[in-house]
Design a protein around this motif. Structure first.
Motif, PDB file in Angstrom:
ATOM      1  N   GLU A 122       0.966  -1.004   0.065  1.00 31.50           N
ATOM      2  CA  GLU A 122      -0.175   0.047   0.027  1.00 31.50           C
ATOM      3  C   GLU A 122       0.708   1.409   0.195  1.00 31.50           C
ATOM      4  OE1 GLU A 122      -3.198   0.946   2.955  1.00 31.50           O
ATOM      5  OE2 GLU A 122      -3.936  -2.036   2.036  1.00 31.50           O
ATOM      6  N   LYS A 159      -0.059  -3.399   4.145  1.00 29.48           N
ATOM      7  CA  LYS A 159      -0.407  -2.145   4.473  1.00 29.48           C
ATOM      8  C   LYS A 159       0.625  -1.495   4.828  1.00 29.48           C
ATOM      9  CE  LYS A 159      -1.986   0.190   8.825  1.00 29.48           C
ATOM     10  NZ  LYS A 159      -2.334   0.138  10.123  1.00 29.48           N
ATOM     11  N   ASP A 160       1.907  -1.851   5.082  1.00 28.00           N
ATOM     12  CA  ASP A 160       3.377  -1.652   5.308  1.00 28.00           C
ATOM     13  C   ASP A 160       4.454  -2.135   4.299  1.00 28.00           C
ATOM     14  OD1 ASP A 160       2.372  -0.384   8.218  1.00 28.00           O
ATOM     15  OD2 ASP A 160       3.068  -2.852   9.093  1.00 28.00           O
ATOM     16  N   ASP A 174       6.686  -6.152   5.745  1.00 31.72           N
ATOM     17  CA  ASP A 174       6.155  -7.285   5.336  1.00 31.72           C
ATOM     18  C   ASP A 174       6.886  -8.785   5.841  1.00 31.72           C
ATOM     19  OD1 ASP A 174       3.557  -6.011   7.001  1.00 31.72           O
ATOM     20  OD2 ASP A 174       3.799  -4.368   4.557  1.00 31.72           O
ATOM     21  N   ARG A 225      -4.614  -6.673   5.087  1.00 28.39           N
ATOM     22  CA  ARG A 225      -4.338  -5.967   5.809  1.00 28.39           C
ATOM     23  C   ARG A 225      -3.437  -6.687   6.295  1.00 28.39           C
ATOM     24  NH1 ARG A 225      -7.693  -3.113   2.902  1.00 28.39           N
ATOM     25  NH2 ARG A 225      -7.351  -1.055   2.009  1.00 28.39           N
ATOM     26  N   LYS A 226      -2.640  -5.997   7.297  1.00 29.40           N
ATOM     27  CA  LYS A 226      -2.290  -7.105   8.860  1.00 29.40           C
ATOM     28  C   LYS A 226      -3.500  -7.001   9.900  1.00 29.40           C
ATOM     29  CE  LYS A 226       1.739  -6.230  10.059  1.00 29.40           C
ATOM     30  NZ  LYS A 226       3.062  -5.838  10.224  1.00 29.40           N
ATOM     31  N   GLU A 227      -4.119  -5.989   9.942  1.00 29.04           N
ATOM     32  CA  GLU A 227      -4.783  -5.755  11.683  1.00 29.04           C
ATOM     33  C   GLU A 227      -5.943  -6.535  10.986  1.00 29.04           C
ATOM     34  OE1 GLU A 227      -5.387  -1.974   9.034  1.00 29.04           O
ATOM     35  OE2 GLU A 227      -3.834  -3.417   9.780  1.00 29.04           O
TER      36      GLU A 227
END
Length: 248
Positions: free
Chosen positions: A175, A203-204, A214, A240-242
């Motif tokens: 992202e 995400k990162d 990631d 996304r990671k979360e």
């Protein structure tokens, strides 16, 4: 035996996909090819290289793997992702993984900035002494415009072939990618005609996705995709990671 072809990006070299290639070879014991594309590598000269030579090199590696292996997977990073699309459209490969695939054009000056950030993660404050940084810095600054035009020509040639790809396809992009816009991943997902395809955003992650924060998650997604035989039909996953544990 399973074979896997890993293709690096424009002005780059196999180091870009090394974490993935090493994992698949060391942990899975697959036959992994990570060829250096013509004009690339420590002593490469891009001035007189054509995109047809890049395509030919990828084809030769693919044909060798198809001779030696029961299954063949193709993983491509950045421009290598577009070359992987060409291979998937032309050859009976079993699965395709596209990482930060450049369906839209790369800006070489942005690539230099992105590389700096990637290498900082590896060497923690010793950027100027790192051989990879020095090598890539020289390559990007000295990249001739003729090579940039060849890169653009390769992308233009390959885009119409996306609809011919029927092999299961995994598309992953960071992202925070400052080189290839997110619309590139969306474009690939929409054009590729495989009934089994996944789209994941990390995400990162920046452009150098194999060397980012990631990395463990990236390897997990690739391993899971390549090992799972049944993928939900027409599934588009924006992960996304979360919240990735919520997606099956």
């Amino acid at each position: 035996m399973i074979g896997c072809l890993c293709l690096h990006g424009f002005t780059g070299e196999p180091w870009e996909v090394e974490p993935i290639a090493n994992y698949l070879f060391e942990k899975k014991r697959w036959l992994v090819y990570t060829p250096t594309l013509p004009g690339h590598g420590p002593n490469g000269q891009l001035k007189d290289i054509t995109h047809e030579q890049w395509l030919y090199a990828a084809e030769v590696a693919t044909e060798e793997l198809l001779k030696r292996c029961d299954k063949v997977y193709v993983i491509g990073f950045s421009m290598g992702g577009m070359l992987a699309c060409h291979i998937a459209a032309k050859y009976p490969v079993d699965k395709v993984v596209l990482l930060s695939a450049a369906a839209y054009y790369v800006n070489p000056t942005q690539l230099l900035h992105e590389l700096k950030e990637a290498i900082k993660l590896r060497i923690r404050g010793q950027l100027q002494n790192d051989e990879h940084y020095q090598l890539y810095r020289q390559k990007i600054l000295e990249t001739p415009m003729s090579a940039v035009w060849q890169f653009m020509g390769a992308v233009k040639l390959i885009k119409p072939k996306l609809r011919e790809i029927k092999a299961p396809t995994l598309i992953i992009q960071g992202e925070l990618d400052e080189i290839v816009p997110k619309k590139s991943a969306q474009y690939l997902f929409e054009r590729i005609q495989s009934e089994k395809k996944l789209l994941i955003f990390l995400k990162d992650s920046h452009h150098m996705i194999c060397h980012g924060f990631d990395q463990i998650e990236l390897i997990h997604h690739i391993e899971e995709f390549l090992e799972v035989e049944k993928i939900e039909k027409n599934a588009a996953v924006s992960m996304r990671k979360e919240d990735h544990n919520e997606v099956s």
